[in-house]
Design a protein around this motif. Structure first.
Motif, PDB file in Angstrom:
ATOM      1  N   ASP A 169      -9.199   8.815  -2.077  1.00 38.77           N
ATOM      2  CA  ASP A 169      -9.833   7.810  -2.921  1.00 38.77           C
ATOM      3  C   ASP A 169      -9.315   6.391  -2.646  1.00 38.77           C
ATOM      4  O   ASP A 169      -9.825   5.417  -3.205  1.00 38.77           O
ATOM      5  N   ARG A 170      -8.328   6.263  -1.759  1.00 40.96           N
ATOM      6  CA  ARG A 170      -7.837   4.937  -1.366  1.00 40.96           C
ATOM      7  C   ARG A 170      -8.356   4.524   0.013  1.00 40.96           C
ATOM      8  O   ARG A 170      -7.854   3.567   0.613  1.00 40.96           O
ATOM      9  N   GLU A 171      -9.357   5.238   0.506  1.00 44.42           N
ATOM     10  CA  GLU A 171      -9.863   4.967   1.851  1.00 44.42           C
ATOM     11  C   GLU A 171     -10.404   3.547   1.977  1.00 44.42           C
ATOM     12  O   GLU A 171     -10.151   2.867   2.977  1.00 44.42           O
ATOM     13  N   THR A 172     -11.126   3.079   0.965  1.00 47.55           N
ATOM     14  CA  THR A 172     -11.697   1.728   1.037  1.00 47.55           C
ATOM     15  C   THR A 172     -10.599   0.677   1.103  1.00 47.55           C
ATOM     16  O   THR A 172     -10.673  -0.278   1.898  1.00 47.55           O
ATOM     17  N   LEU A 173      -9.565   0.864   0.294  1.00 53.05           N
ATOM     18  CA  LEU A 173      -8.444  -0.069   0.296  1.00 53.05           C
ATOM     19  C   LEU A 173      -7.699  -0.010   1.634  1.00 53.05           C
ATOM     20  O   LEU A 173      -7.322  -1.045   2.196  1.00 53.05           O
ATOM     21  N   ALA A 174      -7.527   1.203   2.148  1.00 52.75           N
ATOM     22  CA  ALA A 174      -6.849   1.368   3.425  1.00 52.75           C
ATOM     23  C   ALA A 174      -7.652   0.719   4.555  1.00 52.75           C
ATOM     24  O   ALA A 174      -7.081   0.105   5.470  1.00 52.75           O
ATOM     25  N   LEU A 225       0.863  -1.175   0.000  1.00 52.75           N
ATOM     26  CA  LEU A 225       0.000   0.000   0.000  1.00 52.75           C
ATOM     27  C   LEU A 225       0.900   1.225   0.000  1.00 52.75           C
ATOM     28  O   LEU A 225       1.622   1.481   0.967  1.00 52.75           O
ATOM     29  N   GLY A 260       1.647   5.271  -0.141  1.00 51.96           N
ATOM     30  CA  GLY A 260       1.085   6.561   0.210  1.00 51.96           C
ATOM     31  C   GLY A 260       2.096   7.654  -0.037  1.00 51.96           C
ATOM     32  O   GLY A 260       3.063   7.461  -0.768  1.00 51.96           O
ATOM     33  N   LEU A 320      -2.534   8.808   2.799  1.00 49.79           N
ATOM     34  CA  LEU A 320      -2.992   8.312   1.494  1.00 49.79           C
ATOM     35  C   LEU A 320      -4.016   9.265   0.890  1.00 49.79           C
ATOM     36  O   LEU A 320      -4.722   9.985   1.620  1.00 49.79           O
ATOM     37  N   THR A 361      -7.085  13.720   2.245  1.00 43.41           N
ATOM     38  CA  THR A 361      -6.280  12.527   2.518  1.00 43.41           C
ATOM     39  C   THR A 361      -6.902  11.741   3.673  1.00 43.41           C
ATOM     40  O   THR A 361      -7.763  12.240   4.401  1.00 43.41           O
TER      41      THR A 361
END
Length: 282
Positions: free
Chosen positions: A94-99, A5, A7, A91, A58
């Protein structure tokens, strides 16, 4: 796991027993991150995981370190600014779901053991290390800490004592006060000092003081962490009483602090905090 992941300033690689953090090298990357390079954090060194909104679109994935597991964080003692915390991964939103997915995966592997471990679980920065303080050069070869005084900055008390060398076996700990605050310094705490250590770092031959451009965080904190880890590895250390100042000395320090405050060199918050610390030493 085993995924990566990425960032801002760092990328986390999730492995079965640890998280490997690789810090970027670049002009915008905090110098402490560049100095650390990469760090492997065993899962047993993590006490919890959070995901919170950050600044300017972020999110922040934060692995909360377990108390006593990382010599770097123990030496820092909560003095690092948010942007300089190596356990935070910033991050794009838009990467919140992945995070959130990785945060849940990490949480599922953590134990509920809140007790400090018997040994450090995260590897310390490797010796040899050295940096320039305001009043001398500090060096650590893995077995002993050496201070070589500068004639332009060292006090007469340090010149009288001469250059110093302290085997880690004779130390009980390290006190690091960030160079980004008033009276920043690195002090070695001795197991059995012949006399009580002076409260003022500029008068203590077992301490070096920081200043503008001297003893920066990315140099002095890894140094302190490496020494702290070596001290802990050398055996159990007895409790060491903190040095105390006499009332007259504290009054002089508060007066000097007030002068710095009036000159605009110390903020209102720094003045209030430091004054309270000095009064607490009475």
């Amino acid at each position: 796991m085993g995924d990566v992941l990425a960032g801002f300033h760092a990328a986390w690689e999730f492995e079965s027993d640890s998280v490997l953090i690789r810090f970027e090298r670049g002009i915008r990357t905090p110098k402490l991150f560049q100095a650390l390079g990469e760090r492997r954090i065993p899962l047993e060194a993590i006490a919890g995981v959070t995901l919170t909104p950050g600044k300017r679109g972020t999110v922040v994935l934060h692995a909360v370190p377990r108390a006593g597991a990382d010599p770097l964080m123990e030496a820092a003692a909560g003095q690092l600014k948010e942007g300089g915390d190596p356990y935070r991964l910033v991050l794009p939103a838009d990467r919140e779901t992945l995070a959130e997915y990785y945060a849940d995966e990490l949480r599922a592997t953590l134990t509920e053991d809140a007790e400090p471990p018997e040994r450090y679980l995260v590897a310390p920065p490797e010796a040899p290390l050295h940096f320039k303080a305001y009043d001398g050069k500090a060096s650590f070869d893995g077995k002993a800490v050496s201070f070589r005084w500068f004639w332009t900055g060292a006090s007469s008390a340090k010149w009288k004592a001469g250059d110093q060398s302290f085997p880690v076996t004779g130390l009980s700990g390290v006190e690091w006060r960030s160079p980004e605050v008033f009276e920043g310094h690195l002090r070695l705490l001795r197991r059995e000092p012949a006399t009580a250590q002076p409260a003022q770092a500029d008068q203590d031959p077992a301490a070096v003081v920081f200043g503008l451009g001297y003893g920066p965080v990315h140099e002095s904190l890894p140094f302190a962490a490496s020494v702290l880890a070596a001290v802990r590895a050398s055996g159990p250390t007895p409790a060491t009483a903190a040095p105390r100042r006499d009332p007259a000395d504290i009054a002089d320090r508060i007066r000097h602090l007030g002068e710095l405050h009036q000159a605009g060199l110390v903020t209102d918050e720094e003045f209030t905090t430091k004054k309270a610390e000095l009064l607490a030493e009475l």
